[in-house]
Scaffold this motif. Structure first.
Motif, mmCIF file in Angstrom:
data_model
loop_
_atom_site.group_PDB
_atom_site.id
_atom_site.type_symbol
_atom_site.label_atom_id
_atom_site.label_comp_id
_atom_site.label_asym_id
_atom_site.label_seq_id
_atom_site.Cartn_x
_atom_site.Cartn_y
_atom_site.Cartn_z
ATOM 1 N N MET A 1 -53.217 98.003 -29.146
ATOM 2 C CA MET A 1 -52.442 96.848 -28.819
ATOM 3 C C MET A 1 -52.010 96.971 -27.354
ATOM 4 S SD MET A 1 -48.747 95.605 -30.325
ATOM 5 C CE MET A 1 -49.280 95.731 -31.990
ATOM 6 N N VAL A 2 -52.166 95.905 -26.609
ATOM 7 C CA VAL A 2 -51.760 95.868 -25.210
ATOM 8 C C VAL A 2 -50.275 95.478 -25.158
ATOM 9 C CG1 VAL A 2 -52.119 94.790 -22.962
ATOM 10 C CG2 VAL A 2 -54.068 95.265 -24.448
ATOM 11 N N VAL A 3 -49.507 96.265 -24.465
ATOM 12 C CA VAL A 3 -48.052 96.062 -24.398
ATOM 13 C C VAL A 3 -47.701 95.376 -23.087
ATOM 14 C CG1 VAL A 3 -45.817 97.238 -24.387
ATOM 15 C CG2 VAL A 3 -47.698 98.159 -25.747
ATOM 16 N N PRO A 4 -46.942 94.279 -23.147
ATOM 17 C CA PRO A 4 -46.495 93.660 -21.894
ATOM 18 C C PRO A 4 -45.477 94.565 -21.186
ATOM 19 C CG PRO A 4 -45.659 92.448 -23.806
ATOM 20 C CD PRO A 4 -46.555 93.512 -24.317
ATOM 21 N N LYS A 5 -45.408 94.448 -19.882
ATOM 22 C CA LYS A 5 -44.542 95.306 -19.076
ATOM 23 C C LYS A 5 -43.073 95.240 -19.521
ATOM 24 C CE LYS A 5 -44.676 98.135 -15.569
ATOM 25 N NZ LYS A 5 -45.313 99.422 -15.744
ATOM 26 N N ALA A 6 -42.626 94.116 -19.993
ATOM 27 C CA ALA A 6 -41.225 93.960 -20.416
ATOM 28 C C ALA A 6 -40.924 94.757 -21.690
ATOM 29 C CB ALA A 6 -40.919 92.483 -20.645
ATOM 30 N N LYS A 7 -41.928 95.024 -22.517
ATOM 31 C CA LYS A 7 -41.720 95.742 -23.781
ATOM 32 C C LYS A 7 -41.991 97.246 -23.680
ATOM 33 C CE LYS A 7 -40.606 92.314 -26.390
ATOM 34 N NZ LYS A 7 -39.302 92.243 -27.023
ATOM 35 N N VAL A 8 -42.416 97.731 -22.518
ATOM 36 C CA VAL A 8 -42.714 99.164 -22.345
ATOM 37 C C VAL A 8 -41.494 100.033 -22.643
ATOM 38 C CG1 VAL A 8 -43.308 100.915 -20.616
ATOM 39 C CG2 VAL A 8 -44.675 98.833 -20.803
ATOM 40 N N PRO A 9 -40.290 99.721 -22.133
ATOM 41 C CA PRO A 9 -39.132 100.556 -22.466
ATOM 42 C C PRO A 9 -38.836 100.613 -23.966
ATOM 43 C CG PRO A 9 -38.626 99.163 -20.595
ATOM 44 C CD PRO A 9 -39.947 98.715 -21.122
ATOM 45 N N ASP A 10 -39.085 99.512 -24.675
ATOM 46 C CA ASP A 10 -38.862 99.505 -26.123
ATOM 47 C C ASP A 10 -39.816 100.455 -26.834
ATOM 48 O OD1 ASP A 10 -36.914 97.594 -25.703
ATOM 49 O OD2 ASP A 10 -38.267 95.905 -26.125
ATOM 50 N N VAL A 11 -41.084 100.456 -26.418
ATOM 51 C CA VAL A 11 -42.077 101.350 -27.018
ATOM 52 C C VAL A 11 -41.725 102.800 -26.709
ATOM 53 C CG1 VAL A 11 -44.508 102.054 -26.983
ATOM 54 C CG2 VAL A 11 -43.915 99.630 -26.975
ATOM 55 N N LEU A 12 -41.360 103.081 -25.479
ATOM 56 C CA LEU A 12 -40.990 104.443 -25.096
ATOM 57 C C LEU A 12 -39.757 104.919 -25.867
ATOM 58 C CD1 LEU A 12 -41.565 104.216 -21.256
ATOM 59 C CD2 LEU A 12 -42.913 105.519 -22.885
ATOM 60 N N GLN A 13 -38.764 104.064 -25.990
ATOM 61 C CA GLN A 13 -37.555 104.405 -26.736
ATOM 62 C C GLN A 13 -37.890 104.680 -28.193
ATOM 63 O OE1 GLN A 13 -34.578 104.768 -25.375
ATOM 64 N NE2 GLN A 13 -33.411 105.069 -27.242
ATOM 65 N N LEU A 14 -38.760 103.875 -28.769
ATOM 66 C CA LEU A 14 -39.163 104.044 -30.151
ATOM 67 C C LEU A 14 -39.839 105.395 -30.364
ATOM 68 C CD1 LEU A 14 -39.613 102.671 -32.974
ATOM 69 C CD2 LEU A 14 -41.855 102.030 -32.100
#
Length: 133
Positions: A1-14
């Motif tokens: 899945m390609v992650v938009p730049k705005a959601k990168v911190p959410d993925v990293l936090q998760l």
């Protein structure tokens, strides 16, 4: 899945605080994220995130090892500068001594060893003054 730049911190936090993630370090966090996600500069973002994580930084400790500054001490005469060490508890001698006091002269580099009954400051000072006078 390609992650938009705005959601990168959410993925990293998760991935850093979840049960399956944890504080694994850069390599293992990057491997876990790459199993499911993709975005440009993923490695840079994971490295940056791990370096800013207070838990990971606290466990790793400081990056540079500090050493004490070496200094040269000029010694111009015998017994001008000495090093002293008390070793013991040894079996008591006939004269009641249980410890050894080792004194090293920085100028001559010659050790002197004295037997003392205890390692109290007054005993050490008395023996040092008595033998060096």
């Amino acid at each position: 899945m390609v992650v938009p730049k705005a959601k990168v911190p959410d993925v990293l936090q998760l991935y850093r605080i979840s049960c399956s993630g944890g504080h694994l370090g850069v390599k293992r966090t990057l491997l876990k994220i790459r199993e499911r996600f993709y975005w440009v500069y993923c490695r840079d973002d994971v490295e940056d995130w791990c370096c800013k994580c207070t838990s990971c930084v606290a466990v790793k400790g400081p990056q540079t090892r500090s050493r004490g500054a070496l200094k040269l001490y000029n010694v111009g005469a015998s017994w001008a500068r000495i090093a002293l060490e008390v070793a013991g508890l040894f079996p008591e001698s006939e004269s009641g001594n249980k410890y050894f006091m080792v004194v090293m002269d920085y100028f001559t580099k010659g050790p002197e060893v004295f037997a003392i009954p205890n390692q109290e400051a007054s005993t050490v000072a008395d023996k040092l003054v008595q033998k060096t006078s």
